[in-house]
Design an enzyme around this catalytic site. Structure first.
Site, PDB file in Angstrom:
ATOM      1  N   ASP A  16       0.839  -1.197   0.000  1.00 44.67           N
ATOM      2  CA  ASP A  16       0.000   0.000   0.000  1.00 44.67           C
ATOM      3  C   ASP A  16       0.877   1.251   0.000  1.00 44.67           C
ATOM      4  O   ASP A  16       1.706   1.437   0.886  1.00 44.67           O
ATOM      5  CB  ASP A  16      -0.900  -0.007   1.244  1.00 44.67           C
ATOM      6  N   HIS A  18      -0.207   4.429   0.102  1.00 43.66           N
ATOM      7  CA  HIS A  18      -0.865   5.634   0.635  1.00 43.66           C
ATOM      8  C   HIS A  18      -0.169   6.115   1.897  1.00 43.66           C
ATOM      9  O   HIS A  18      -0.511   5.732   3.006  1.00 43.66           O
ATOM     10  CB  HIS A  18      -2.338   5.351   0.912  1.00 43.66           C
TER      11      HIS A  18
HETATM   12  C1  B12 Z   1      -4.158  10.289  -2.139  1.00 46.37           C
HETATM   13  C2  B12 Z   1      -4.612   8.996  -2.749  1.00 46.37           C
HETATM   14  C3  B12 Z   1      -3.687   8.316  -3.558  1.00 46.37           C
HETATM   15  C4  B12 Z   1      -2.300   8.840  -3.830  1.00 46.37           C
HETATM   16  C5  B12 Z   1      -1.419   8.435  -2.678  1.00 46.37           C
HETATM   17  C6  B12 Z   1      -0.267   9.381  -2.464  1.00 46.37           C
HETATM   18  C7  B12 Z   1       0.593   8.807  -1.415  1.00 46.37           C
HETATM   19  N1  B12 Z   1       1.697   8.259  -1.790  1.00 46.37           N
HETATM   20  O1  B12 Z   1       0.207   8.805  -0.273  1.00 46.37           O
HETATM   21  C8  B12 Z   1      -1.954   8.074  -5.131  1.00 46.37           C
HETATM   22  C9  B12 Z   1      -2.443   8.916  -6.314  1.00 46.37           C
HETATM   23  C10 B12 Z   1      -0.514   7.745  -5.329  1.00 46.37           C
HETATM   24  C11 B12 Z   1      -2.854   6.875  -4.997  1.00 46.37           C
HETATM   25  C12 B12 Z   1      -2.587   5.673  -5.588  1.00 46.37           C
HETATM   26  C13 B12 Z   1      -3.448   4.584  -5.578  1.00 46.37           C
HETATM   27  N2  B12 Z   1      -4.673   4.562  -5.034  1.00 46.37           N
HETATM   28 CO1  B12 Z   1      -5.359   5.959  -3.908  1.00 46.37          CO
HETATM   29  N3  B12 Z   1      -6.276   7.299  -2.970  1.00 46.37           N
HETATM   30  C14 B12 Z   1      -5.897   8.459  -2.491  1.00 46.37           C
HETATM   31  C15 B12 Z   1      -7.073   9.158  -1.789  1.00 46.37           C
HETATM   32  C16 B12 Z   1      -7.661  10.173  -2.757  1.00 46.37           C
HETATM   33  C17 B12 Z   1      -6.788   9.866  -0.474  1.00 46.37           C
HETATM   34  C18 B12 Z   1      -6.001   9.092   0.542  1.00 46.37           C
HETATM   35  C19 B12 Z   1      -5.432  10.064   1.523  1.00 46.37           C
HETATM   36  O2  B12 Z   1      -4.289  10.443   1.396  1.00 46.37           O
HETATM   37  N4  B12 Z   1      -6.256  10.528   2.469  1.00 46.37           N
HETATM   38  C20 B12 Z   1      -5.890  11.556   3.405  1.00 46.37           C
HETATM   39  C21 B12 Z   1      -5.126  10.980   4.611  1.00 46.37           C
HETATM   40  C22 B12 Z   1      -4.590  12.094   5.478  1.00 46.37           C
HETATM   41  O3  B12 Z   1      -6.099  10.251   5.317  1.00 46.37           O
HETATM   42  P1  B12 Z   1      -6.045   8.667   5.602  1.00 46.37           P
HETATM   43  O4  B12 Z   1      -5.017   8.032   4.776  1.00 46.37           O
HETATM   44  O5  B12 Z   1      -7.429   8.165   5.540  1.00 46.37           O
HETATM   45  O6  B12 Z   1      -5.540   8.613   7.103  1.00 46.37           O
HETATM   46  C23 B12 Z   1      -6.162   9.315   8.155  1.00 46.37           C
HETATM   47  C24 B12 Z   1      -7.168   8.478   8.914  1.00 46.37           C
HETATM   48  O7  B12 Z   1      -7.798   7.492   8.123  1.00 46.37           O
HETATM   49  C25 B12 Z   1      -6.443   7.929  10.043  1.00 46.37           C
HETATM   50  N5  B12 Z   1      -5.763   6.644   9.892  1.00 46.37           N
HETATM   51  C26 B12 Z   1      -5.178   6.090   8.814  1.00 46.37           C
HETATM   52  N6  B12 Z   1      -4.610   4.933   9.124  1.00 46.37           N
HETATM   53  C27 B12 Z   1      -4.809   4.730  10.435  1.00 46.37           C
HETATM   54  C28 B12 Z   1      -4.419   3.710  11.270  1.00 46.37           C
HETATM   55  C29 B12 Z   1      -4.761   3.769  12.619  1.00 46.37           C
HETATM   56  C30 B12 Z   1      -4.352   2.660  13.502  1.00 46.37           C
HETATM   57  C31 B12 Z   1      -5.513   4.861  13.101  1.00 46.37           C
HETATM   58  C32 B12 Z   1      -5.884   4.927  14.488  1.00 46.37           C
HETATM   59  C33 B12 Z   1      -5.892   5.880  12.257  1.00 46.37           C
HETATM   60  C34 B12 Z   1      -5.536   5.813  10.939  1.00 46.37           C
HETATM   61  O8  B12 Z   1      -5.513   8.924  10.314  1.00 46.37           O
HETATM   62  C35 B12 Z   1      -5.071   9.559   9.133  1.00 46.37           C
HETATM   63  C36 B12 Z   1      -4.778  10.996   9.339  1.00 46.37           C
HETATM   64  O9  B12 Z   1      -5.921  11.747   9.679  1.00 46.37           O
HETATM   65  C37 B12 Z   1      -8.034   7.953  -1.561  1.00 46.37           C
HETATM   66  C38 B12 Z   1      -9.523   8.254  -1.585  1.00 46.37           C
HETATM   67  C39 B12 Z   1     -10.004   9.061  -0.436  1.00 46.37           C
HETATM   68  N7  B12 Z   1      -9.941   8.580   0.785  1.00 46.37           N
HETATM   69  O10 B12 Z   1     -10.474  10.145  -0.625  1.00 46.37           O
HETATM   70  C40 B12 Z   1      -7.661   6.995  -2.710  1.00 46.37           C
HETATM   71  C41 B12 Z   1      -7.786   5.487  -2.504  1.00 46.37           C
HETATM   72  C42 B12 Z   1      -7.350   5.137  -1.122  1.00 46.37           C
HETATM   73  N8  B12 Z   1      -6.861   4.943  -3.512  1.00 46.37           N
HETATM   74  C43 B12 Z   1      -7.267   3.824  -4.027  1.00 46.37           C
HETATM   75  C44 B12 Z   1      -6.579   3.074  -5.017  1.00 46.37           C
HETATM   76  C45 B12 Z   1      -7.295   1.872  -5.583  1.00 46.37           C
HETATM   77  C46 B12 Z   1      -5.323   3.429  -5.450  1.00 46.37           C
HETATM   78  C47 B12 Z   1      -4.461   2.662  -6.467  1.00 46.37           C
HETATM   79  C48 B12 Z   1      -4.434   1.169  -6.354  1.00 46.37           C
HETATM   80  C49 B12 Z   1      -4.854   2.816  -7.910  1.00 46.37           C
HETATM   81  C50 B12 Z   1      -4.964   4.145  -8.278  1.00 46.37           C
HETATM   82  N9  B12 Z   1      -6.122   4.646  -8.053  1.00 46.37           N
HETATM   83  O11 B12 Z   1      -4.058   4.759  -8.800  1.00 46.37           O
HETATM   84  C51 B12 Z   1      -3.094   3.282  -6.215  1.00 46.37           C
HETATM   85  C52 B12 Z   1      -2.448   2.386  -5.152  1.00 46.37           C
HETATM   86  C53 B12 Z   1      -1.028   2.408  -5.100  1.00 46.37           C
HETATM   87  C54 B12 Z   1      -0.655   1.449  -4.008  1.00 46.37           C
HETATM   88  N10 B12 Z   1       0.216   0.547  -4.300  1.00 46.37           N
HETATM   89  O12 B12 Z   1      -1.150   1.540  -2.921  1.00 46.37           O
HETATM   90  C55 B12 Z   1      -8.618   3.446  -3.517  1.00 46.37           C
HETATM   91  C56 B12 Z   1      -8.607   2.274  -2.549  1.00 46.37           C
HETATM   92  C57 B12 Z   1      -9.760   1.388  -2.876  1.00 46.37           C
HETATM   93  C58 B12 Z   1     -10.374   0.625  -1.810  1.00 46.37           C
HETATM   94  N11 B12 Z   1      -9.912   0.603  -0.603  1.00 46.37           N
HETATM   95  O13 B12 Z   1     -11.385   0.038  -2.130  1.00 46.37           O
HETATM   96  C59 B12 Z   1      -9.118   4.802  -2.913  1.00 46.37           C
HETATM   97  C60 B12 Z   1     -10.115   4.656  -1.766  1.00 46.37           C
HETATM   98  C61 B12 Z   1      -9.761   5.559  -4.080  1.00 46.37           C
HETATM   99  C62 B12 Z   1     -10.886   4.817  -4.735  1.00 46.37           C
HETATM  100  N12 B12 Z   1     -12.103   4.994  -4.271  1.00 46.37           N
HETATM  101  O14 B12 Z   1     -10.661   4.061  -5.650  1.00 46.37           O
HETATM  102  N13 B12 Z   1      -3.913   7.131  -4.184  1.00 46.37           N
END
Ligand code: B12
Ligand code: B12
Lengths: 142, 487, 487, 142
Positions: A16, A18
């Site tokens: 992953d 992300h």
């Molecule tokens: C940014 C993003 C990307 C960026 C990532 C940049 C990077 N290197 O980080 C890029 C463009 C590279 C990318 C690539 C891919 N992505 Co993407 N991406 C996203 C996106 C838009 C936002 C994720 C994000 O950064 N959120 C903001 C951060 C700050 O929040 P967070 O990660 O959720 O974490 C917060 C909380 O959740 C919490 N948290 C997180 N983890 C944990 C753990 C614990 C223990 C606790 C307590 C809290 C906690 O705290 C964090 C801070 O507040 C999401 C969709 C979305 N959510 O809107 C899709 C998403 C995650 N991606 C997805 C996919 C499929 C991919 C790709 C496979 C294919 C593609 N679309 O290009 C590749 C995967 C590459 C890989 N090998 O993983 C899917 C996952 C699908 C699923 N789960 O069903 C999503 C949901 C989009 C979608 N709907 O298709 N992605």
């Protein structure tokens, strides 16, 4: 053993990429006074275990956004136990399944896989840090 | 010592490397280049990415280019047909994460489990495991032109299989790999990989088949001015052009500020053209411009917000007259989108694109002019600095520039990036620098950013720092452009 | 002989008429004017329609004003709370069709059936049957300011009950009644009815309670240039101002062509101000401008198209800087919207309004300038012709103008309208006249319309007539602005 | 009795003001060679019956958009029969219920209320005119 500054491991598991969430989480944990071992994105399960052993960690806060966490963490708890880390808290959060689904399913699934706490998408990290403190206190580690 | 240079790979070397690529998985054997060229030439124009976009440009139309992939062939066919029927003439083929990491055995296992459970267990279409024959069934199942999406490790083999299957475009974008997908690879390794695919596309071009490379640049992993992204996109363009690619499509990341986004949609292809020409690639076509909803910000998880963000991006793209607009689906914040979510999304997108482009709206104002000038000045300054570092060799320059922090971006995943820069929005929602790191931004432009940041600082009475950057990162998912402190 | 004139009703006559109004249904007895004034004065500013809009104007914000009503009080409370929580500070209270036709017994029956079946059997909130006490519960259930919507027959009693219940605005728009709701009433009768409510609002104003009348004008029942609508809206404004109304809100119908819609949003309040001042109503406030999605075109029935059309209208309204934007709900083409459909709609709408207004975008171009000039010239020509016909009395003039076809609109429901005019879109989607009937449009402007229509005629190779008008009427529901022949 | 130019009545029933659809439908029927008695919007059931009697009509094509048709047409078929119009074809179309619902429910409901044909929202009027011709032919009226 009570610690002033508990050690926690963070990172996204498997392949992953992300990284943003785990970076934000790591910084918040650090701001909250934890000793954070930040493994970053794309961390194989074995690396989590190695890092926990080396740093005598109290908890692992694992992120997974890409939907394939289930496959990545199968057998992870067992490996932790084997490695003598049975007592290390296991948290996981992010987007834990592929496609629309009910978060409650994730909770059941990942608890069965050995996780102590499971967090929904966009989980409030401050609340999670409170949970962590409470769990550590309950284990007399804080 | 930097080994990779801006120099066309000779054919022998290329075919030597090719052996290793094709042997990564047994389906590599299915690729027969001669037959593939014949197959490509037998396809109608609507199957060629470049030609479809050139036609759109001529007709003044915008279409949606979505993102979609599901593991099983039959499901994938159903999906692409549904999208095509919803009015989408350009289709991606997004690969899953195991494919992206060459874990083909795991793919096999997940395919089996997907069949058994009736639920997709992979987050994309594993094109390598499916191979040429199966993938051709997908390509032939509807009238769209195809473009696979994957990442570094699998890029070369995905391209081999995709082009042999009749797909006609693929990114050779090494900066996103470096910044967002690949933790340990150096930029040099990334460029080396990209050169292979570009060389393959160049080979096809020599046989008369024009394949398109879309250029992505270093993704701003957060709220961050777009100039690094545009500069690195142009670097990618120069690199693939040298390998013989004859059609490049700039993919502009729309970050939500209308004037900035429209400025970028207009300025990017101009600058790309200028640099291509300067280095002698006058025969490289830029068929049009793609505007995409930046794939980085957390997306609204409620249906209304999701449609709001999607359609907004489409307005901006259509007002900017981009030929191709790529919104995320309404399920973006939830998970891999269902087929219905895709269709609803692209129906909404098409409604907007169609209605707006019909009107042929002229849109310009002072802000767009200002943002255009700033962007041009920044990109030019960055590119000149890179060329200087490389002594005229853009590849060498880029590699050194990353080391020096002359190219940098916040929240990178890669351990080799400097990570000394930061951006926030100003009070009107435009992206500004707060930490310039070592970026070679001209002083008077730095002042412009500082002024805007100070204005917001005053308006909100708080320091513009890392925490604000995080608030801004979440804003769009909460229905706002500018972040407010999270409780 | 025209009896109704542009003259303030004297108090005695007003209170005499009032008796008849209140005796229409037993809940009329619940209205106690003195107590109502005290109640109104005890309410905070956020309950006053005029003040809420003035504040929005000052802050440069746009909000959604939806359309909603459901028969049972508890359901209505749930609905208005849900809307308020979704960020809607201005709320309507749409009455059902039986209420609109004074069929109060039928309402009782339908209320019972709604309870029994658990399904709404009325298409709105029957405010008269519910009366003051129940309606106050709705008004008090959330922080929004309320504005009931009904039609001619019930307008006076609805207003009495609404204002006594704490609602602070209501249309006194007689042209929509005439054109779209009331088959046999003459314009004179419609004006007479409107004067009553305006006089009531004037009475409240004399006691220090500012109630707002939103002005709608003659709805263009089809694709038709907006000038008749704007001219008649201004006539309504003059009529209610004479009766003592102190706050009027022009409601601009957005028909989908961005330049025309933005021109109308800008020009309408200016012209309204000009005519109010000219006739001595300088103290009448225009708190802001409302832009609404024209409630006439068949709406997309698919989710994507519905969100496309809704968000597009919000985008136009926000670019035009309207303080209030009224999109239809995503269920518009399906039936009375569910609570969820409302909430999703207004979340999307707010996403757009918020993000666009934050940027304070300056938007102007040649088309907007041209459309503004055309609109101003047409509206002025129409109003001057009306004033001429009335010898300076706008009421008399309006009545004569309808007879003479100097005021006319296509597809009217009313048997007294001439129905000699027709509009179609031009190739860019702007609404143009094809049949001018007796409209007093200046010759050079007629030529402008003819040119545009001829251009489309040439482009499509078909005559621009009734059938094209029908195709254009359906276009938006099919994801286009300009109609194509239906198979 | 076979007619060259069958007579049809159009209008919206009850207090439904949505006139555009019935206007468009009426013109299409006229273009298709029918003799159309256009009652317009807001037409009480009794007026339909009166018009049908006076013009010896063959069919009534009733519109209703506002969702309350069910209440408006209760007993209508019976009144038609009483008035000697048992043989007049009854069609209805528009938006026949309030709020999201399945059109198939409408069909069942309105057929039970005596309508020969029930049309969904945005029905294709050319197809409806074909239906009408077929039904009239079946009754030897065309
Ligand atoms: C940014 C993003 C990307 C960026 C990532 C940049 C990077 N290197 O980080 C890029 C463009 C590279 C990318 C690539 C891919 N992505 Co993407 N991406 C996203 C996106 C838009 C936002 C994720 C994000 O950064 N959120 C903001 C951060 C700050 O929040 P967070 O990660 O959720 O974490 C917060 C909380 O959740 C919490 N948290 C997180 N983890 C944990 C753990 C614990 C223990 C606790 C307590 C809290 C906690 O705290 C964090 C801070 O507040 C999401 C969709 C979305 N959510 O809107 C899709 C998403 C995650 N991606 C997805 C996919 C499929 C991919 C790709 C496979 C294919 C593609 N679309 O290009 C590749 C995967 C590459 C890989 N090998 O993983 C899917 C996952 C699908 C699923 N789960 O069903 C999503 C949901 C989009 C979608 N709907 O298709 N992605
Ligand atoms: C235009 C319109 C209005 C205009 C009407 C102007 C006029 N005088 O005609 C105005 C603004 C006045 C209006 C008022 C109201 N409206 Co209205 N209106 C609409 C709207 C947007 C379009 C209707 C229309 O003209 N369609 C285009 C015409 C050409 O198509 P049509 O009528 O469907 O007819 C075609 C076919 O269906 C078919 N057909 C029709 N009838 C028949 C019959 C037969 C036998 C056959 C074969 C074929 C056939 O042929 C026609 C031509 O192609 C619809 C929503 C929508 N559908 O998008 C709401 C809608 C019908 N209105 C609605 C409501 C509630 C109202 C009001 C009560 C409240 C209000 N919103 O103001 C009042 C009602 C007043 C009253 N007493 O009836 C609701 C009805 C709710 C429901 N059924 O659940 C709708 C669905 C909107 C909504 N979702 O809330 N409305």
């Amino acid at each position: 053993m009570k610690k002033d500054k508990p050690t926690v491991i963070t990172g996204t598991i498997g392949v992953d990429a992300h990284v943003i969430g785990t970076k934000v989480l790591s910084r918040a944990l650090r701001d909250a006074g934890f000793n954070v071992v930040e493994l970053g994105a794309l961390t194989p399960p074995e690396e989590f275990i190695k890092a926990a052993q080396e740093t005598d960690a109290d908890a692992m806060l694992i992120s997974s956004l890409y939907g394939m966490a289930e496959l990545d963490v199968r057998g992870f708890k067992e490996k932790c136990i084997e490695a003598g880390l049975g007592d290390v808290l296991l948290y996981i959060g992010g987007i834990l399944g592929v496609s629309r689904h009910d978060f409650e399913e994730d909770v059941v699934k990942f608890k069965a896989l050995g996780f102590d706490r499971v967090y929904p998408p966009e989980a409030d990290i401050n609340a999670a840090i409170e949970d962590l403190r409470a769990d550590l206190r309950a284990r007399s580690k804080l | 010592m930097i080994k990779v240079k801006q120099k066309k790979m000779d054919e022998e070397q290329f075919f030597e490397r090719r052996k290793a690529v094709l042997s990564l998985w047994h389906t590599g054997k299915e690729v027969d280049l001669e037959e593939a060229v014949a197959y490509q030439k037998s396809m109608p124009e609507n199957k060629n990415f470049c030609k479809v976009i050139q036609k759109l440009k001529k007709e003044g139309k915008s279409v949606v280019f979505p993102r979609a992939g599901t593991p099983l062939v039959e499901d994938e066919i159903e999906l692409v047909r549904a999208l095509y029927d919803a009015g989408v003439p350009l289709l991606p083929c997004t690969t899953d994460s195991y494919t992206r990491h060459l874990q083909f055995e795991k793919v096999e296992q997940a395919l089996e489990e997907s069949i058994k459970s009736g639920r997709p267990k992979l987050n994309g279409f594993p094109i390598i495991n499916h191979g040429v024959k199966n993938t051709r069934r997908v390509v032939e199942s509807c009238g769209a032109a195809f473009n696979p999406r994957t990442s570094r490790l699998s890029n070369s083999l995905v391209g081999e299989i995709a082009f042999a299957s009749g797909m006609t475009a693929q990114p050779c974008s090494f900066f996103p790999w470096f910044g967002s997908y690949d933790k340990t690879a150096t930029l040099e390794e990334c460029i080396d990989t990209a050169q292979y695919l570009a060389r393959l596309m160049g080979w096809y071009a020599e046989q008369g088949v024009i394949l398109t490379s879309d250029l992505h640049g270093w993704l701003p992993n957060g709220v961050f001015p777009i100039s690094i992204n545009v500069a690195t996109m142009i670097i990618e363009g120069l690199v693939v052009a040298e390998q013989g690619v004859k059609s490049v499509l700039p993919l502009v990341e729309c970050q939500g500020h209308l004037a900035q986004d429209i400025a970028a949609i207009r300025v990017t292809p101009q600058l790309l053209r200028r640099y291509l020409d300067r280095f002698g690639y006058q025969d490289v076509i830029i068929p049009g411009t793609a505007a995409q909803q930046v794939p980085l910000y957390a997306f609204p998880r409620d249906l209304g917000g999701a449609f709001g963000y999607v359609t907004y991006t489409c307005f901006v793209g259509a007002l900017g007259k981009a030929e191709v607009v790529s919104p995320r689906s309404i399920d973006e914040g939830i998970g891999v989108p269902t087929k219905e979510a895709h269709v609803d999304t692209y129906r909404a997108a098409n409604w907007i694109l169609n209605v707006v482009r019909t009107q042929n709206i002229e849109f310009d104002n002072e802000e767009i002019q200002t943002e255009s000038k700033i962007l041009e000045a920044e990109v030019t300054a960055i590119l000149e600095a890179v060329l200087n570092l490389g002594g005229g060799d853009i590849v060498v320059g880029a590699i050194k520039a990353v080391d020096a922090g002359v190219l940098d971006s916040p929240f990178p995943l890669n351990i080799h990036a400097r990570d000394q820069v930061l951006g926030v929005r100003d009070s009107q929602g435009a992206c500004r620098y707060v930490e310039f790191g070592n970026l070679p931004i001209p002083e008077e432009i730095k002042d412009f950013h500082r002024e805007k940041v100070t204005a917001r600082e005053k308006a909100e009475g708080r320091k513009m720092d890392y925490y604000v950057a995080i608030d801004d990162f979440w804003a769009i998912s909460k229905g706002a452009l500018v972040g407010t402190p999270r409780q």
